[in-house]
Design a protein around this motif. Structure first.
Motif, PDB file in Angstrom:
ATOM      1  N   GLY A 131     -33.248  27.049  82.053  1.00 22.48           N
ATOM      2  CA  GLY A 131     -33.278  28.348  81.399  1.00 22.48           C
ATOM      3  C   GLY A 131     -32.871  29.491  82.305  1.00 22.48           C
ATOM      4  N   SER A 132     -33.039  29.352  83.628  1.00 20.14           N
ATOM      5  CA  SER A 132     -32.725  30.461  84.541  1.00 20.14           C
ATOM      6  C   SER A 132     -31.228  30.580  84.799  1.00 20.14           C
ATOM      7  CB  SER A 132     -33.467  30.261  85.862  1.00 20.14           C
ATOM      8  OG  SER A 132     -33.102  29.019  86.455  1.00 20.14           O
ATOM      9  N   TYR A 133     -30.511  29.448  84.843  1.00 16.20           N
ATOM     10  CA  TYR A 133     -29.087  29.510  85.158  1.00 16.20           C
ATOM     11  C   TYR A 133     -28.203  29.283  83.941  1.00 16.20           C
ATOM     12  CZ  TYR A 133     -28.936  24.384  84.873  1.00 16.20           C
ATOM     13  OH  TYR A 133     -29.000  23.088  84.437  1.00 16.20           O
ATOM     14  N   GLY A 134     -28.771  28.900  82.810  1.00 22.39           N
ATOM     15  CA  GLY A 134     -27.951  28.555  81.646  1.00 22.39           C
ATOM     16  C   GLY A 134     -27.125  29.710  81.135  1.00 22.39           C
ATOM     17  N   VAL A 135     -27.740  30.874  80.941  1.00 21.42           N
ATOM     18  CA  VAL A 135     -27.022  32.015  80.361  1.00 21.42           C
ATOM     19  C   VAL A 135     -25.923  32.534  81.286  1.00 21.42           C
ATOM     20  CG1 VAL A 135     -27.280  34.376  79.526  1.00 21.42           C
ATOM     21  CG2 VAL A 135     -28.971  32.647  78.900  1.00 21.42           C
ATOM     22  N   PRO A 136     -26.188  32.813  82.589  1.00 20.99           N
ATOM     23  CA  PRO A 136     -25.086  33.316  83.430  1.00 20.99           C
ATOM     24  C   PRO A 136     -23.951  32.324  83.602  1.00 20.99           C
ATOM     25  CG  PRO A 136     -27.058  32.889  84.746  1.00 20.99           C
ATOM     26  CD  PRO A 136     -27.469  32.810  83.327  1.00 20.99           C
ATOM     27  N   VAL A 137     -24.263  31.036  83.735  1.00 20.41           N
ATOM     28  CA  VAL A 137     -23.193  30.047  83.881  1.00 20.41           C
ATOM     29  C   VAL A 137     -22.378  29.951  82.591  1.00 20.41           C
ATOM     30  CG1 VAL A 137     -22.727  27.584  84.209  1.00 20.41           C
ATOM     31  CG2 VAL A 137     -24.400  28.734  85.652  1.00 20.41           C
ATOM     32  N   ALA A 149     -21.916  23.157  81.469  1.00 20.43           N
ATOM     33  CA  ALA A 149     -23.103  23.278  82.313  1.00 20.43           C
ATOM     34  C   ALA A 149     -24.060  24.333  81.771  1.00 20.43           C
ATOM     35  CB  ALA A 149     -22.681  23.630  83.745  1.00 20.43           C
ATOM     36  N   GLY A 150     -23.535  25.459  81.280  1.00 19.85           N
ATOM     37  CA  GLY A 150     -24.399  26.479  80.726  1.00 19.85           C
ATOM     38  C   GLY A 150     -25.081  26.045  79.451  1.00 19.85           C
ATOM     39  N   THR A 151     -24.363  25.316  78.602  1.00 20.61           N
ATOM     40  CA  THR A 151     -24.976  24.807  77.370  1.00 20.61           C
ATOM     41  C   THR A 151     -26.070  23.804  77.688  1.00 20.61           C
ATOM     42  OG1 THR A 151     -22.864  25.125  76.234  1.00 20.61           O
ATOM     43  CG2 THR A 151     -24.480  23.713  75.162  1.00 20.61           C
ATOM     44  N   TYR A 152     -25.824  22.938  78.678  1.00 24.85           N
ATOM     45  CA  TYR A 152     -26.865  21.989  79.085  1.00 24.85           C
ATOM     46  C   TYR A 152     -28.091  22.729  79.605  1.00 24.85           C
ATOM     47  CZ  TYR A 152     -29.251  18.341  81.720  1.00 24.85           C
ATOM     48  OH  TYR A 152     -30.196  17.482  82.217  1.00 24.85           O
ATOM     49  N   GLY A 153     -27.862  23.806  80.346  1.00 23.52           N
ATOM     50  CA  GLY A 153     -28.987  24.573  80.845  1.00 23.52           C
ATOM     51  C   GLY A 153     -29.788  25.233  79.740  1.00 23.52           C
ATOM     52  N   LEU A 154     -29.096  25.695  78.680  1.00 27.14           N
ATOM     53  CA  LEU A 154     -29.812  26.309  77.564  1.00 27.14           C
ATOM     54  C   LEU A 154     -30.609  25.301  76.762  1.00 27.14           C
ATOM     55  CD1 LEU A 154     -27.165  28.848  76.204  1.00 27.14           C
ATOM     56  CD2 LEU A 154     -29.248  29.348  77.484  1.00 27.14           C
ATOM     57  N   ALA A 207      -4.328  26.477  84.184  1.00 33.02           N
ATOM     58  CA  ALA A 207      -5.025  25.189  84.165  1.00 33.02           C
ATOM     59  C   ALA A 207      -6.349  25.270  84.911  1.00 33.02           C
ATOM     60  CB  ALA A 207      -4.144  24.103  84.767  1.00 33.02           C
ATOM     61  N   ALA A 208      -6.363  25.950  86.071  1.00 35.46           N
ATOM     62  CA  ALA A 208      -7.598  26.059  86.855  1.00 35.46           C
ATOM     63  C   ALA A 208      -8.660  26.865  86.110  1.00 35.46           C
ATOM     64  CB  ALA A 208      -7.297  26.690  88.215  1.00 35.46           C
ATOM     65  N   LEU A 209      -8.256  27.993  85.501  1.00 37.97           N
ATOM     66  CA  LEU A 209      -9.220  28.818  84.769  1.00 37.97           C
ATOM     67  C   LEU A 209      -9.763  28.088  83.550  1.00 37.97           C
ATOM     68  CD1 LEU A 209      -7.533  32.345  84.897  1.00 37.97           C
ATOM     69  CD2 LEU A 209      -9.653  31.639  86.014  1.00 37.97           C
ATOM     70  N   THR A 210      -8.887  27.412  82.821  1.00 36.83           N
ATOM     71  CA  THR A 210      -9.337  26.718  81.617  1.00 36.83           C
ATOM     72  C   THR A 210     -10.284  25.577  81.960  1.00 36.83           C
ATOM     73  OG1 THR A 210      -7.230  27.268  80.549  1.00 36.83           O
ATOM     74  CG2 THR A 210      -8.564  25.542  79.537  1.00 36.83           C
ATOM     75  N   LEU A 211      -9.928  24.775  82.980  1.00 39.43           N
ATOM     76  CA  LEU A 211     -10.779  23.647  83.352  1.00 39.43           C
ATOM     77  C   LEU A 211     -12.131  24.120  83.879  1.00 39.43           C
ATOM     78  CD1 LEU A 211     -11.130  20.623  83.714  1.00 39.43           C
ATOM     79  CD2 LEU A 211     -10.037  20.820  85.967  1.00 39.43           C
ATOM     80  N   SER A 212     -12.124  25.099  84.775  1.00 37.15           N
ATOM     81  CA  SER A 212     -13.393  25.607  85.317  1.00 37.15           C
ATOM     82  C   SER A 212     -14.215  26.276  84.224  1.00 37.15           C
ATOM     83  CB  SER A 212     -13.121  26.586  86.458  1.00 37.15           C
ATOM     84  OG  SER A 212     -12.358  27.685  86.012  1.00 37.15           O
TER      85      SER A 212
END
Length: 364
Positions: A263-269, A252-257, A240-245
């Protein structure tokens, strides 16, 4: 043990997940640009692949519906820019609409007024980007068999996959029942349109659907559907913790992209979120006691299809960072967009599935 090799005469198919990754990668590339020439090239690439590798099935005809939806979205975006105005300043006035006065609490919003060429061009670029994304999703729907895709979901999503497969299986039969009952009413000289006709046709259809659902539930229960294995409490909490996180990281990564600031944190997140979500689904699959009949293989052709789409998304993302003016042409002052050569060449890599994917019209 059942063989995973398709029998002779069975149409050659590609793993449905590969088509979805390819299409979503093209959609990601579309979000990185507002250049109408590049967006039109993305639409042309997806349309060519659909025309070359679309199977002759009822669900594969959904591409035209997505194209019509994309055109509707584009028209609505232009209509809103015309009636509600645009924050983009402009000097080239096309026409002026009667402007309605609004109360003080609606400051920043106007109805009517001056309509400029700059505002309409900005709305056209913005709407065309969303329309291209919808067309890419339509390409995935036309190329990937939805039932086979849902059969390939991880074991953690097994119950949801079964429910959706059952719903997709019953949808065509419901349509066939409606057509059969309407034809029977017409032959008897009874009305099949209007509220009265809808009620008299809908009730038998719902009754038949309920009877089939009860029969299917009894058959599935007799075959052991829904049974799960016992797993330790610690593994359930970790899952549950892995799936939720992971899902939060993907969001968050999609929003960053999708935003210029992220653009700097989108891909790694996004990558960390995908890794955590996959790990959670992998652990969650231990609850499912099931086997797959003739599972779809992820072969070399599927990897090539995925690689072509990912290459387009990565190269367009790099181009948006290195040459943002070419991928996001300005509208103030109003200038004609130009076609950047190497981003256009990168988009052409998306044509690879039309040549490496198996032809569904030919037997394996």
């Amino acid at each position: 043990m059942a063989s995973t090799t398709p029998p002779q005469g069975r149409p050659a198919t590609l793993h449905p997940g590969a088509w979805w990754v390819w299409a979503l990668a093209l959609g990601t590339a579309a979000t990185r640009t507002t250049n109408p020439l590049l967006l039109a090239l993305l639409v042309a690439v997806s349309a060519y692949v659909v025309a070359a590798r679309r199977p002759d099935t009822p669900w594969s005809r959904s591409y035209g519906a997505f194209v019509r939806l994309a055109l509707l979205v584009l028209l609505v975006r232009l209509l809103f820019a015309t009636l509600l105005g645009s924050p983009i300043p402009g000097t080239h006035t096309l026409f002026t609409l009667p402007e309605a006065g609004l109360p003080d609490w609606a400051q920043g919003i106007r109805l009517g007024g001056r309509v400029t060429a700059e505002a309409l061009v900005f709305a056209l670029y913005d709407g065309l980007r969303l329309a291209t994304l919808l067309i890419c999703v339509g390409a995935a729907n036309a190329l990937a068999n939805p039932a086979r895709l849902l059969k390939s979901v991880p074991g953690a999503l097994y119950e949801m996959g079964v429910a959706v497969v059952v719903a997709l299986t019953f949808a065509p039969s419901l349509i066939a029942d409606v057509q059969r009952l309407r034809a029977a009413r017409r032959l008897r000289g009874r009305p099949d349109k209007g509220v009265r006709g809808l009620l008299q046709v809908g009730l038998p259809v719902l009754e038949g659907a309920l009877e089939r659902s009860v029969a299917l539930a009894a058959a599935m229960d007799a075959r052991g559907y829904g049974r799960t294995a016992r797993v330790p409490e610690g593994i359930r909490r970790t899952t549950a913790a892995l799936t939720l996180s992971g899902l939060l990281g993907v969001c968050a990564g999609t929003y960053g992209l999708l935003t210029a600031e992220g653009g700097s944190y989108g891909v790694p997140v996004l990558l960390l979120g995908c890794a955590a979500a996959l790990a959670g689904l992998r652990l969650g699959g231990r609850r499912s006691l099931r086997t797959r009949y003739r599972p779809d293989r992820w072969d070399v052709r599927a990897w090539l299809v995925v690689a072509s789409g990912v290459a387009v998304a990565v190269l367009l993302t790099l181009a948006s960072v290195r040459d943002p003016a070419a991928l996001r042409p300005g509208v103030v002052p109003l200038v004609a967009p130009t076609l950047p050569l190497w981003p256009a060449a990168a988009i052409l890599l998306g044509l690879l599935p039309a040549f490496v994917a198996p032809d569904p019209k030919e037997p394996a």
